[in-house]
Design an enzyme around this catalytic site. Structure first.
Site, PDB file in Angstrom:
ATOM      1  N   PHE A 166       0.861  -1.181   0.000  1.00 16.15           N
ATOM      2  CA  PHE A 166       0.000   0.000   0.000  1.00 16.15           C
ATOM      3  C   PHE A 166       0.891   1.223   0.000  1.00 16.15           C
ATOM      4  CE2 PHE A 166      -2.729   3.256   1.734  1.00 16.15           C
ATOM      5  CZ  PHE A 166      -4.033   2.905   1.378  1.00 16.15           C
ATOM      6  N   VAL A 167       0.787   2.050  -1.025  1.00 25.06           N
ATOM      7  CA  VAL A 167       1.668   3.216  -1.112  1.00 25.06           C
ATOM      8  C   VAL A 167       0.932   4.401  -1.733  1.00 25.06           C
ATOM      9  CG1 VAL A 167       2.619   2.543  -3.361  1.00 25.06           C
ATOM     10  CG2 VAL A 167       3.945   4.042  -1.863  1.00 25.06           C
ATOM     11  N   GLN A 188       0.450  12.710   0.164  1.00 20.21           N
ATOM     12  CA  GLN A 188       0.297  12.221   1.530  1.00 20.21           C
ATOM     13  C   GLN A 188      -0.248  13.304   2.459  1.00 20.21           C
ATOM     14  OE1 GLN A 188       4.076  10.557   2.712  1.00 20.21           O
ATOM     15  NE2 GLN A 188       4.020   8.950   1.161  1.00 20.21           N
ATOM     16  N   ARG A 189      -0.815  12.845   3.604  1.00 21.79           N
ATOM     17  CA  ARG A 189      -1.401  13.718   4.628  1.00 21.79           C
ATOM     18  C   ARG A 189      -2.540  14.562   4.079  1.00 21.79           C
ATOM     19  NH1 ARG A 189       3.840  13.193   5.301  1.00 21.79           N
ATOM     20  NH2 ARG A 189       4.294  14.899   3.884  1.00 21.79           N
ATOM     21  N   ALA A 190      -3.259  14.019   3.117  1.00 28.04           N
ATOM     22  CA  ALA A 190      -4.409  14.726   2.550  1.00 28.04           C
ATOM     23  C   ALA A 190      -5.639  13.820   2.479  1.00 28.04           C
ATOM     24  CB  ALA A 190      -4.069  15.254   1.155  1.00 28.04           C
ATOM     25  N   GLY A 191      -5.582  12.657   3.126  1.00 23.95           N
ATOM     26  CA  GLY A 191      -6.736  11.766   3.170  1.00 23.95           C
ATOM     27  C   GLY A 191      -6.845  10.789   2.017  1.00 23.95           C
ATOM     28  N   GLY A 227      -4.894   8.220   1.318  1.00 22.57           N
ATOM     29  CA  GLY A 227      -4.688   6.853   1.796  1.00 22.57           C
ATOM     30  C   GLY A 227      -5.968   6.268   2.360  1.00 22.57           C
ATOM     31  N   SER A 228      -6.713   7.059   3.117  1.00 25.54           N
ATOM     32  CA  SER A 228      -7.992   6.600   3.663  1.00 25.54           C
ATOM     33  C   SER A 228      -8.982   6.293   2.551  1.00 25.54           C
ATOM     34  CB  SER A 228      -8.574   7.658   4.609  1.00 25.54           C
ATOM     35  OG  SER A 228      -7.837   7.724   5.810  1.00 25.54           O
ATOM     36  N   GLU A 274      -1.374  -7.824   5.574  1.00 27.03           N
ATOM     37  CA  GLU A 274      -0.107  -8.508   5.801  1.00 27.03           C
ATOM     38  C   GLU A 274       0.874  -7.597   6.528  1.00 27.03           C
ATOM     39  OE1 GLU A 274       3.608 -10.447   3.207  1.00 27.03           O
ATOM     40  OE2 GLU A 274       1.912  -9.505   2.206  1.00 27.03           O
TER      41      GLU A 274
END
EC number: 2.3.1.48
Length: 437
Positions: free
Chosen positions: A242-243, A249-252, A254-255, A277
């Site tokens: 997961f990347v 990043q830090r902008a939601g 990833g969620s 994993e």
């Protein structure tokens, strides 16, 4: 010799290059170029150093959508010695061999790919954000789900599901897989011979200003998934990699990518549950936050769980902050809690929990942890009886999970270790609950 040794993390610079018209829509503070990797030891060795150069600069660029590569290495001086590292040749082993070395040719490819590139696979999820270039709108506003996707002041994001059989994806994966090495500690390339891999890829879809306002796609991040057999006739989907690229990043995002995977799993009748994993700490927090938010907003689950309607409303949850740390959870009055007859008030109803766990397709240990967080969120921790029942419930899970280690300890040592672990877990639950707002 230190004068001739460069830190490979600092020497390597990455850029996601956009076409000229695509750059025109960016806000002044938007930048997708000149960022650095978190790790380079899989490429340049454990010490993450490159020997034999002064002022070494490794320039690795990508066409922001198609991920066509450009690689250039420059330096002020280079040692003429057999011990000098070949910085370019070493890196080139980890990217497709058709990378560009001529900057003008690469930039021409960027322009061509910008309007012709389209994501492959099946669109499974999308969301919108205000354009950072729109007046009064900040980058990363995560509360913009109701925005009109047709507006020029809105940026769309789309997630596509693919497999090795998706036309053109195998080649695309070879271009993007290096991000696993550069941003996941302990990350490694997966084997293309393993045919059952699945992938979800996140793209930014950005409209140009000039008519007819063509939308172009820009790579944001991705996740790889692997299915396992789950008795008797289903599969268990394991999230493996997961990347999200640093500029996003830090902008939601990833969620959003995680939610797209979870919703995909819920929609597939042949998938029994989603597992992860060996998650890194940052990803574990992301997972906990999103799973917990999902449960807090699930009205039926929460009502059955606590025996009464539970208001979450997106505000700061109970059990944290001044109220939680002074001895009372913020989830309601003692009278209301005393009258509750919910299924997860300790000791929890295990049959009921297992039914919901299967319906929600959450892995066993993760679901138990989420339940423990919810109990702490709602519970009046000054109630000695309830707190004792809660402590026993958490310790039972911890004992089962760490049985092989704990079984070798003397009774007193085992009790002491369990209590120490319980206190640490409870404190971490308070931290996670504070993330949910």
């Amino acid at each position: 010799m230190t004068d001739w040794t460069a830190n490979s993390n600092d020497a390597l610079t990455l850029s996601m290059v956009r076409a000229k018209e695509d750059k025109e829509v960016l806000a002044e503070d938007e930048s997708y170029q000149n960022f650095h990797p978190a790790f380079t030891y899989p490429i340049y060795g454990e010490d993450e150093t490159i020997y034999g150069y002064k002022d070494l600069a490794i320039d690795l660029r990508y066409a922001s959508g198609s991920l066509a590569h450009y690689l250039s290495v420059s330096y002020a001086e280079k040692l003429a010695a057999s011990t000098t590292d070949d910085a370019q040749a070493t890196l080139s082993e980890y990217i497709p061999e058709d990378y560009y070395t001529d900057e003008a040719e690469f930039l021409q490819r960027v322009e061509e790919d910008a309007t012709s590139f389209r994501p492959s696979g099946q669109l499974i999820y999308s969301y919108t954000r205000p354009s950072p270039s729109a007046k009064g709108k900040g980058k990363g506003n995560a509360n913009a789900q109701a925005l009109d996707a047709g507006s020029e002041d809105v940026v769309e994001y789309e997630v596509y599901h693919t497999t090795w059989d998706t036309p053109g994806f195998r080649e695309y994966h070879r271009r993007m897989q290096i991000f696993i090495l550069l941003y996941i500690e302990g990350g490694s390339y997966i084997q293309e011979e393993e045919a059952t891999w699945e992938f979800v890829v996140l793209f930014e879809k950005r409209k140009r200003r000039t008519a007819p306002h063509i939308a172009t796609y820009h790579f944001v991040g991705y996740s790889s998934l692997y299915p396992f057999y789950c008795f008797p006739e289903k599969t268990r989907l394991r999230l493996s990699q997961f990347v999200i690229l640093p500029p996003y990043q830090r902008a939601g995002h990833g969620s959003e990518l995680y939610r797209s995977i979870y919703q995909y799993v819920l929609a597939q009748p042949n998938i029994a549950e989603l597992t992860v994993e060996d998650p890194a700490e940052a990803f574990e927090d992301l997972r906990d936050k999103n799973d917990l938010t999902m449960l807090l907003n699930h009205e039926q689950f929460m009502q059955e769980a606590f025996g009464e309607p539970v208001s979450y409303g997106g505000g700061r949850v109970g059990g944290v902050g001044k109220a939680g740390r002074s001895g009372r959870g913020g989830g309601g009055t003692a009278k209301a809690q005393a009258g509750a007859k919910g299924k997860i008030v300790p000791p929890s109803d295990k049959t009921w929990l297992e039914k919901w766990r299967k319906d929600l397709k959450i892995a066993g240990r993760q679901f138990q942890r989420l339940v423990e967080m919810l109990i702490l969120f709602k519970m009046d921790v000054s109630d000695v009886r309830n707190m004792r029942a809660y402590r026993l419930q958490v310790k039972e899970r911890l004992y089962r999970f760490n049985f092989e280690v704990l079984a070798q300890m003397e009774k007193d040592e085992r009790h002491e270790k369990l209590e120490e672990t319980f206190q640490g877990v409870k404190e971490d639950y308070h931290r996670i609950l504070a993330l949910v707002s």
